[in-house]
Design an enzyme around this catalytic site. Structure first.
Site, PDB file in Angstrom:
ATOM      1  CE  LYS A 133      -1.675   2.578   3.070  1.00  0.00           C
ATOM      2  NZ  LYS A 133      -1.377   3.798   2.323  1.00  0.00           N
ATOM      3  N   GLY A 139       7.653   4.838   7.564  1.00  0.00           N
ATOM      4  CA  GLY A 139       6.896   6.088   7.656  1.00  0.00           C
ATOM      5  C   GLY A 139       7.232   6.806   8.946  1.00  0.00           C
ATOM      6  CB  SER A 140       5.658   9.659  10.569  1.00  0.00           C
ATOM      7  OG  SER A 140       4.342   9.210  10.781  1.00  0.00           O
ATOM      8  CB  THR A 141       8.056   8.310  15.182  1.00  0.00           C
ATOM      9  OG1 THR A 141       9.374   8.004  14.681  1.00  0.00           O
ATOM     10  CG2 THR A 141       7.943   7.815  16.618  1.00  0.00           C
ATOM     11  N   GLY A 168       3.871   4.825  13.194  1.00  0.00           N
ATOM     12  CA  GLY A 168       4.460   3.569  13.670  1.00  0.00           C
ATOM     13  C   GLY A 168       3.883   3.153  15.016  1.00  0.00           C
ATOM     14  CD  GLU A 177      14.080   0.429   9.354  1.00  0.00           C
ATOM     15  OE1 GLU A 177      14.498   1.545   9.735  1.00  0.00           O
ATOM     16  OE2 GLU A 177      14.683  -0.635   9.580  1.00  0.00           O
ATOM     17  CB  CYS A 227      14.268   7.951   7.077  1.00  0.00           C
ATOM     18  SG  CYS A 227      15.060   6.719   6.060  1.00  0.00           S
ATOM     19  CD  GLU A 269      11.804  12.804  10.379  1.00  0.00           C
ATOM     20  OE1 GLU A 269      10.635  12.587  10.702  1.00  0.00           O
ATOM     21  OE2 GLU A 269      12.490  12.003   9.709  1.00  0.00           O
TER      22      GLU A 269
END
Ligand code: NAD
Length: 470
Positions: free
Chosen positions: A169, A220-222, A225, A242, A276, A372
């Site tokens: 996806k 993707g982003s924290t 996640g 990741e 990243c 970030e």
């Protein structure tokens, strides 16, 4: 005429239940329409992947390796088309889009050479203990928008090699190259082994809690996640996450600013900072602070930022509007908390363009340093004490990468070993390859991608323990 993009479900290219515009970030015009899957189509993809799993997992690994070589060949044969669509949807200059497609092929060919051999842990007259690696089942790969084609392929290759079936996806703002991947490999793989569905940020939760999906491989982003980890808890899925990073680089007092400036500049601004493992916080010893700031500002000021389709463009736009607004906010906050020595003026033109921006005289505790930015804005922070700067580099909740720059490799190595991140580079940053494991630390993720260890994450370990005297 616009190309017709379709989902890949159960070996068929199909229209989506809905449709969505995909914008070109360089001019905000509609690049293409893409199909949108609904929950029914997600269920069809999961069911197809489950049906395909028994046969695919029993296919000899040598045959799966051959299939991956065919996938790599198909990527190569379609490289020009993918490259142009990648620049169109993501914004990066054509040359860098071509490099991304080339890397995707390299990752695919690498995993096509890998084995998952069983091993005998111990054997004597009484006992034999074997370790085997078995596929997990259906894997869902969820991708971000910064390297949409490479990330799709580097999830596909190890997942399929290990004998899993897969649902990919892509991110809603960069779905097109993933859909082309489906189109070009459709006839190479048995139906259901690979399925590609799209969404408008609304199918992630259904995938991550689905009882018939065994593993999520997410990049993707924290914050996302963390949401995935919570959502997957109910079915105890295997997870590889990741996530975000805020990589610190420490420049020691013995480094030569002229020698290292290009390497630092390149790894901070690659893909317009949307990497990243971009270098995101640059700590420089006070003795060389001014000269390194000047070198990097000079490079940023002479960089050509523009439409990736135009020759001569070195840096493209930020990929989407939400991210553009976030990056503009970081630039504004840096204006209050530091001194902008390159860039800083957002052009009044269509497209999500942010000039390469360098900020000096800025400190820890400001948004640009602590968070970030994920865009072309680099803070350069002065330090005087090495112990103190190591502590500051490690104070971040992130721990993806980091680097140390010095003319003394032993000294740099000592500092590198004290950085709390999954990877630490010396006199470089952002160097990676399919054979090198990429492990995150702290809130930058869970698990590892790439290398032998990354491949093994797509498997379950099984121990067979035999009593020979029984
Ligand atoms: P994001 O987390 O917003 O979205 C990533 C993907 O997750 C998209 O496909 C999105 O549709 C999907 N998603 C959204 N909500 C979801 C949910 N609740 N459940 C499941 N999936 C959901 O990230 P992004 O903005 O696309 O990407 C930028 C971020 O990705 C940055 O933080 C960057 O550092 C990180 N990133 C990390 C790596 C790495 O390898 N560590 C690589 C590239 C990007």
């Amino acid at each position: 005429m616009m190309s017709e993009y379709r989902l890949l479900i159960d070996g068929q290219l199909v229209a989506g239940a809905g449709r969505m515009d995909v914008l070109n970030p360089a001019n905000e015009t509609v690049l293409a329409q893409c199909p949108l899957a609904d929950l029914d189509q997600l269920e069809q993809a999961v069911a197809a992947a489950n049906r395909a799993f028994p046969a695919w997992s029993q296919t000899p690994i040598a045959d799966r390796q051959k299939k991956l070589i065919q996938v790599a060949d198909a990527i190569k044969a379609n490289a020009d088309r993918v490259t142009h669509v990648l620049t169109g949807e993501q914004g990066k200059p054509l040359e860098q889009a071509a490099a991304e497609v080339g890397f995707a092929e390299i990752f695919c060919r690498h995993f096509a050479t890998q084995e998952l051999s069983s091993e005998v842990l111990l054997e004597d007259d009484k006992q034999r203990v074997e370790i085997h690696r078995k596929p997990l089942g259906v894997v869902a790969g969820i991708m971000p928008w910064n390297f949409p084609f490479l990330i799709a392929v580097y999830k596909l290759a190890p997942a399929l090699l290990a004998g899993n079936t897969l649902i990919l996806k892509p991110a809603p703002t960069t779905p097109l190259t993933a859909l082309i991947l489906g189109e070009i490999v459709k006839d190479l793989l048995p139906p259901g082994v690979l399925n590609i569905i799209t969404d408008n940020n609304d199918l992630g939760a259904a995938l991550t809690k689905h009882p018939n999906i065994a593993k999520i491989s997410f990049t993707g982003s924290t914050p996302t996640g963390k949401a995935i980890m919570a959502s997957a808890a109910g079915t105890l899925k295997r997870l590889t996450l990741e996530l975000g990073g805020n990589d610190a680089a420490i420049v020691l007092d013995d480094a030569d600013p002229k020698k290292i400036a290009a390497g630092i500049f390149g790894s901070a601004f690659l893909n317009s900072g949307q990497v990243c493992i971009a270098l995101k916080r640059l700590y420089v010893h006070e003795s060389i602070y001014d000269s390194l700031c000047d070198e990097i500002a000079m490079m940023a000021n002479s960089a050509v930022v523009g439409d990736g389709m135009e020759s001569g463009t070195q840096f493209g736009p930020v990929q989407n509007k939400a991210q553009f607004e976030k990056v503009c906010h970081y630039v504004e906050s840096a204006r209050q908390t530091g001194k902008i020595i390159a860039g800083g003026a957002i052009p009044d033109r269509p497209g999500y363009f942010v000039p390469l921006t360098v900020v000096r005289d800025i400190e820890d505790g400001t948004p640009l340093v602590d968070e970030e930015p994920f865009g072309p804005v680099l803070p350069i922070i002065k330090y005087s004490d090495l112990e103190d700067v190591i502590a500051r580099a490690n104070r971040s909740p992130y721990g993806l990468g980091g680097s140390v720059w010095s003319s003394n490799l032993d000294r740099a190595h000592q500092v590198a070993s004290r950085i709390d991140s999954g990877t630490v580079w010396i006199n470089q940053h952002c160097a990676f390859g399919p054979h090198i494991p990429f492990p995150p630390a702290k809130e930058s993720g869970v698990g590892v991608e790439w290398g032998k260890e990354g491949l093994e994450e797509f498997t379950a370990m099984q121990v067979i323990n035999i009593n020979k005297l029984g």
